[in-house]
Design a protein around this motif. Structure first.
Motif, PDB file in Angstrom:
ATOM      1  N   ASN A 122       0.815  -1.220   0.000  1.00 51.55           N
ATOM      2  CA  ASN A 122       0.000   0.000   0.000  1.00 51.55           C
ATOM      3  C   ASN A 122       0.843   1.262   0.000  1.00 51.55           C
ATOM      4  O   ASN A 122       0.678   2.150  -0.837  1.00 51.55           O
ATOM      5  CB  ASN A 122      -0.886   0.032   1.251  1.00 51.55           C
ATOM      6  CG  ASN A 122      -2.073  -0.889   1.100  1.00 51.55           C
ATOM      7  OD1 ASN A 122      -2.492  -1.184  -0.020  1.00 51.55           O
ATOM      8  ND2 ASN A 122      -2.607  -1.338   2.224  1.00 51.55           N
ATOM      9  N   LEU A 230       2.118  13.366  18.972  1.00 54.57           N
ATOM     10  CA  LEU A 230       0.861  14.122  18.984  1.00 54.57           C
ATOM     11  C   LEU A 230       0.044  13.824  20.222  1.00 54.57           C
ATOM     12  O   LEU A 230      -0.487  14.742  20.864  1.00 54.57           O
ATOM     13  CB  LEU A 230       0.023  13.779  17.760  1.00 54.57           C
ATOM     14  CG  LEU A 230       0.059  14.715  16.566  1.00 54.57           C
ATOM     15  CD1 LEU A 230      -1.009  14.294  15.579  1.00 54.57           C
ATOM     16  CD2 LEU A 230      -0.109  16.165  16.963  1.00 54.57           C
TER      17      LEU A 230
ATOM     18  N   ARG B  48       9.762   1.862  21.052  1.00 51.10           N
ATOM     19  CA  ARG B  48       9.825   0.963  19.907  1.00 51.10           C
ATOM     20  C   ARG B  48      10.874  -0.116  20.127  1.00 51.10           C
ATOM     21  O   ARG B  48      10.646  -1.298  19.855  1.00 51.10           O
ATOM     22  CB  ARG B  48      10.167   1.808  18.669  1.00 51.10           C
ATOM     23  CG  ARG B  48       9.924   1.153  17.377  1.00 51.10           C
ATOM     24  CD  ARG B  48      10.213   2.116  16.247  1.00 51.10           C
ATOM     25  NE  ARG B  48      11.641   2.373  16.096  1.00 51.10           N
ATOM     26  CZ  ARG B  48      12.162   3.082  15.083  1.00 51.10           C
ATOM     27  NH1 ARG B  48      11.360   3.634  14.166  1.00 51.10           N
ATOM     28  NH2 ARG B  48      13.444   3.261  14.985  1.00 51.10           N
ATOM     29  N   THR B 109      -0.196   6.645  25.283  1.00 50.02           N
ATOM     30  CA  THR B 109      -0.629   5.587  24.378  1.00 50.02           C
ATOM     31  C   THR B 109      -1.004   4.335  25.165  1.00 50.02           C
ATOM     32  O   THR B 109      -1.025   3.238  24.626  1.00 50.02           O
ATOM     33  CB  THR B 109       0.446   5.244  23.322  1.00 50.02           C
ATOM     34  OG1 THR B 109       1.637   4.837  23.997  1.00 50.02           O
ATOM     35  CG2 THR B 109       0.718   6.424  22.444  1.00 50.02           C
ATOM     36  N   TRP B 113      -6.672   5.717  20.870  1.00 49.68           N
ATOM     37  CA  TRP B 113      -6.962   7.034  20.297  1.00 49.68           C
ATOM     38  C   TRP B 113      -7.736   6.863  18.994  1.00 49.68           C
ATOM     39  O   TRP B 113      -7.180   6.389  18.005  1.00 49.68           O
ATOM     40  CB  TRP B 113      -5.667   7.795  20.012  1.00 49.68           C
ATOM     41  CG  TRP B 113      -4.981   8.323  21.230  1.00 49.68           C
ATOM     42  CD1 TRP B 113      -4.072   7.665  21.988  1.00 49.68           C
ATOM     43  CD2 TRP B 113      -5.130   9.625  21.807  1.00 49.68           C
ATOM     44  NE1 TRP B 113      -3.642   8.463  23.015  1.00 49.68           N
ATOM     45  CE2 TRP B 113      -4.271   9.685  22.932  1.00 49.68           C
ATOM     46  CE3 TRP B 113      -5.900  10.743  21.488  1.00 49.68           C
ATOM     47  CZ2 TRP B 113      -4.163  10.810  23.740  1.00 49.68           C
ATOM     48  CZ3 TRP B 113      -5.786  11.865  22.299  1.00 49.68           C
ATOM     49  CH2 TRP B 113      -4.927  11.898  23.408  1.00 49.68           C
ATOM     50  N   ALA B 126      -3.399   4.137   1.908  1.00 42.26           N
ATOM     51  CA  ALA B 126      -2.295   3.377   2.504  1.00 42.26           C
ATOM     52  C   ALA B 126      -2.313   3.530   4.023  1.00 42.26           C
ATOM     53  O   ALA B 126      -2.054   2.576   4.761  1.00 42.26           O
ATOM     54  CB  ALA B 126      -0.957   3.848   1.940  1.00 42.26           C
ATOM     55  N   GLY B 129      -4.802   1.366   5.909  1.00 40.12           N
ATOM     56  CA  GLY B 129      -4.409  -0.030   6.025  1.00 40.12           C
ATOM     57  C   GLY B 129      -3.167  -0.262   6.856  1.00 40.12           C
ATOM     58  O   GLY B 129      -2.752  -1.402   7.060  1.00 40.12           O
ATOM     59  N   TYR B 130      -2.568   0.803   7.342  1.00 37.12           N
ATOM     60  CA  TYR B 130      -1.287   0.679   8.035  1.00 37.12           C
ATOM     61  C   TYR B 130      -1.439   0.041   9.412  1.00 37.12           C
ATOM     62  O   TYR B 130      -2.074   0.583  10.305  1.00 37.12           O
ATOM     63  CB  TYR B 130      -0.631   2.056   8.153  1.00 37.12           C
ATOM     64  CG  TYR B 130       0.761   2.037   8.736  1.00 37.12           C
ATOM     65  CD1 TYR B 130       1.753   1.237   8.193  1.00 37.12           C
ATOM     66  CD2 TYR B 130       1.091   2.831   9.829  1.00 37.12           C
ATOM     67  CE1 TYR B 130       3.026   1.209   8.712  1.00 37.12           C
ATOM     68  CE2 TYR B 130       2.372   2.812  10.367  1.00 37.12           C
ATOM     69  CZ  TYR B 130       3.329   2.004   9.802  1.00 37.12           C
ATOM     70  OH  TYR B 130       4.589   1.986  10.329  1.00 37.12           O
ATOM     71  N   GLY B 132       0.813  -0.451  11.702  1.00 40.39           N
ATOM     72  CA  GLY B 132       1.607   0.160  12.757  1.00 40.39           C
ATOM     73  C   GLY B 132       0.838   1.106  13.663  1.00 40.39           C
ATOM     74  O   GLY B 132       1.192   1.291  14.819  1.00 40.39           O
ATOM     75  N   PHE B 133      -0.217   1.690  13.143  1.00 38.87           N
ATOM     76  CA  PHE B 133      -1.007   2.600  13.968  1.00 38.87           C
ATOM     77  C   PHE B 133      -1.721   1.870  15.093  1.00 38.87           C
ATOM     78  O   PHE B 133      -1.578   2.197  16.269  1.00 38.87           O
ATOM     79  CB  PHE B 133      -2.034   3.344  13.116  1.00 38.87           C
ATOM     80  CG  PHE B 133      -1.440   4.394  12.219  1.00 38.87           C
ATOM     81  CD1 PHE B 133      -0.274   5.058  12.573  1.00 38.87           C
ATOM     82  CD2 PHE B 133      -2.055   4.739  11.020  1.00 38.87           C
ATOM     83  CE1 PHE B 133       0.276   6.037  11.760  1.00 38.87           C
ATOM     84  CE2 PHE B 133      -1.511   5.719  10.203  1.00 38.87           C
ATOM     85  CZ  PHE B 133      -0.348   6.364  10.572  1.00 38.87           C
ATOM     86  N   GLN B 136       0.019   0.719  18.199  1.00 38.53           N
ATOM     87  CA  GLN B 136       0.364   1.710  19.224  1.00 38.53           C
ATOM     88  C   GLN B 136      -0.857   2.415  19.783  1.00 38.53           C
ATOM     89  O   GLN B 136      -0.737   3.417  20.486  1.00 38.53           O
ATOM     90  CB  GLN B 136       1.362   2.729  18.661  1.00 38.53           C
ATOM     91  CG  GLN B 136       2.681   2.117  18.192  1.00 38.53           C
ATOM     92  CD  GLN B 136       3.410   1.352  19.281  1.00 38.53           C
ATOM     93  OE1 GLN B 136       3.307   1.670  20.465  1.00 38.53           O
ATOM     94  NE2 GLN B 136       4.124   0.308  18.891  1.00 38.53           N
ATOM     95  N   PHE B 138      -3.555   3.700  18.005  1.00 37.57           N
ATOM     96  CA  PHE B 138      -4.235   4.677  17.164  1.00 37.57           C
ATOM     97  C   PHE B 138      -5.125   3.956  16.150  1.00 37.57           C
ATOM     98  O   PHE B 138      -4.650   3.132  15.380  1.00 37.57           O
ATOM     99  CB  PHE B 138      -3.227   5.562  16.437  1.00 37.57           C
ATOM    100  CG  PHE B 138      -2.337   6.326  17.382  1.00 37.57           C
ATOM    101  CD1 PHE B 138      -2.769   7.511  17.960  1.00 37.57           C
ATOM    102  CD2 PHE B 138      -1.078   5.842  17.719  1.00 37.57           C
ATOM    103  CE1 PHE B 138      -1.965   8.210  18.849  1.00 37.57           C
ATOM    104  CE2 PHE B 138      -0.266   6.528  18.611  1.00 37.57           C
ATOM    105  CZ  PHE B 138      -0.708   7.712  19.173  1.00 37.57           C
ATOM    106  N   ILE B 177      -7.689  13.552  17.314  1.00 38.07           N
ATOM    107  CA  ILE B 177      -6.524  13.507  16.439  1.00 38.07           C
ATOM    108  C   ILE B 177      -6.992  13.308  15.001  1.00 38.07           C
ATOM    109  O   ILE B 177      -7.852  12.460  14.736  1.00 38.07           O
ATOM    110  CB  ILE B 177      -5.562  12.368  16.854  1.00 38.07           C
ATOM    111  CG1 ILE B 177      -4.895  12.729  18.190  1.00 38.07           C
ATOM    112  CG2 ILE B 177      -4.502  12.127  15.786  1.00 38.07           C
ATOM    113  CD1 ILE B 177      -3.845  11.743  18.639  1.00 38.07           C
ATOM    114  N   ILE B 179      -5.729  13.193  10.709  1.00 36.40           N
ATOM    115  CA  ILE B 179      -4.649  13.084   9.738  1.00 36.40           C
ATOM    116  C   ILE B 179      -5.068  13.805   8.472  1.00 36.40           C
ATOM    117  O   ILE B 179      -6.152  13.543   7.931  1.00 36.40           O
ATOM    118  CB  ILE B 179      -4.346  11.604   9.412  1.00 36.40           C
ATOM    119  CG1 ILE B 179      -3.952  10.861  10.688  1.00 36.40           C
ATOM    120  CG2 ILE B 179      -3.255  11.497   8.357  1.00 36.40           C
ATOM    121  CD1 ILE B 179      -3.635   9.381  10.457  1.00 36.40           C
ATOM    122  N   LEU B 203      -1.809  15.411  12.227  1.00 35.01           N
ATOM    123  CA  LEU B 203      -0.660  14.876  11.513  1.00 35.01           C
ATOM    124  C   LEU B 203      -0.827  15.303  10.061  1.00 35.01           C
ATOM    125  O   LEU B 203      -1.731  14.840   9.364  1.00 35.01           O
ATOM    126  CB  LEU B 203      -0.638  13.347  11.629  1.00 35.01           C
ATOM    127  CG  LEU B 203       0.592  12.636  11.074  1.00 35.01           C
ATOM    128  CD1 LEU B 203       1.861  13.049  11.808  1.00 35.01           C
ATOM    129  CD2 LEU B 203       0.424  11.119  11.138  1.00 35.01           C
TER     130      LEU B 203
END
Lengths: 241, 241
Positions: A122, A230, B48, B109, B113, B126, B129-130, B132-133, B136, B138, B177, B179, B203
């Motif tokens: 993606n 953020l 991380r 976190t 959120w 993209a 579908g991520y 990684g959010f 954490q 989000f 929040i 984006i 963001l």
DNA sequence: TCGTGTGAAAACATTCACAGCG
DNA sequence: CGCTGTGAATGTTTTCACACGA
């Protein structure tokens, strides 16, 4: 004082004959200039702002105008530029087009940079189509993936190549910048192989710390980390800047 | 003299001088102390790294181990953590799970959120579908766009809503929040409207400087700027760090 | 012993304030 | 004038070095 200023901007130019070498700290190899990283970072912001100003017909801009638009101080703006030479005009300000030229020369975006993208998921696909890169001289000319399902497909006008053939894909391409948009588990290996293939600058989207030789330059873009910053800011109602 | 820090109350449990620490905040609420932005930024990196360490069975980690992995110094690691309290164990190090908990609490976190995404182009899709959010905390629960062609479509399990109905879309959602993944020309307007609708953290992927009230927190992700930093580094063979 | 927490020192970055020039 | 370029002053962040705890 800062006697290395005037010519430093073209320091990578082998010719520069009469530049006096740094006085006390000549390291012979790399790192002859001590331009703070924060200054270089701001340079990109100045460039972006100037490029948005010029089409509006703005011919000159003062340090205080630029500062106000970016939320910094005028002294900071002048100091930043002074690191690279004197391109201001007292009583007038800075000529936008000239300043844009200077900054692009310093950042080395007065040339085209061919770029290889690894990982056509993606995110990778979005990056191939991203107009903002080409505007600043970065052109993704190779898109690679490890997945046989993806290799051979068209992505934004490029045919996805096989990462397994990285070396031959890059041969003679003059590519020195790579974008890593693969899963974390593969990122370290991909990065190592890129470096071995001659890539010296890596834009890494995988949320891990890449372990590479010092000759490699890595810039991380970790989107979850940005969101964490953020949430911290939002919870600790802190002015941003 | 850093005796005004919020957590000092804890440190002074023994030899309290006859002056009362002028304090208000306890460690559990957001600390009002002046935490350097650079420290908070590194906190995300520690988190991380710790999160990648823990699944490997690592129970404790010393400041020097952590420092080596991240390319920083051990003193820096200890100082960073000391801003928030004392969670190290002399002779042992830091307990990973505890430290992870502390950092998540600081970064806020340790909660979920909900996030609104505006702009469902390549990049926006993209981002939905991520993975990684969500890892954490989000979660993008609303995806909006202005384009009628896009509104109503499915993107990564979400139905794209209309940005024009932003206010009603956000009503009661508890979203703070947002984006911004829209073209530069629309970004300022979108951001203003988000702020008016109660979003305090943005963001921003558009390559322009957003002009918003100080109550709004903005983090910019400008990919072209990142590549510029890379080309500068590559040309001026400078060690990265 | 190993490793934290922390003053003190050093390094670094920003702001001030003003001389000097077009 | 208005604005740059830049020492000097100020402020901030990082590193050093060591007392002390487990």
């Amino acid at each position: 004082m800062n006697c290395e200023f005037g010519h430093t901007a073209i320091k990578f130019d082998r010719i520069t004959p009469d530049v006096q070498p740094p006085l006390e700290q000549s390291k012979t190899s790399g790192s002859r200039t001590r331009i703070p990283k924060s200054v270089v970072r701001r340079l990109s912001a100045y460039l972006r702002e100037l490029q948005s100003l010029e089409p509006q017909g703005t011919e000159t801009v003062s340090s205080s105008q630029l500062a106000r638009r970016l939320g910094w101080t005028d002294a900071q703006v002048r100091k930043d530029f002074a690191f690279f030479g004197q391109f201001g005009h007292p009583g007038v300000g800075y000529r936008c087009s000239q300043l844009i030229g200077e900054i692009r020369r310093i950042l080395a975006t007065d040339q085209q940079w061919p770029v290889v993208l690894v990982g056509c998921g993606n995110l990778g696909q979005a990056l191939v189509g991203y107009r903002g890169f080409a505007n600043q001289g970065f052109v993704i000319i190779k898109a690679l993936d490890i997945d046989p399902e993806v290799v051979g497909q068209q992505v934004g006008g490029l045919t996805v190549g096989s990462f397994e053939r990285l070396e031959s894909e890059l041969a003679g391409s003059g590519i020195h910048i790579g974008i890593v948009a693969v899963p974390s588990a593969s990122a370290q290996g991909v990065a190592e192989r890129l470096v071995a293939a001659g890539v010296t600058g890596i834009l890494n989207f995988a949320p891990i710390k890449l372990n590479l030789p010092p000759s490699a330059h890595v810039i991380d873009v970790d989107l979850a980390m940005e969101l964490e910053q953020l949430s911290y800011a939002v919870v600790n109602e802190r002015r941003n800047d």
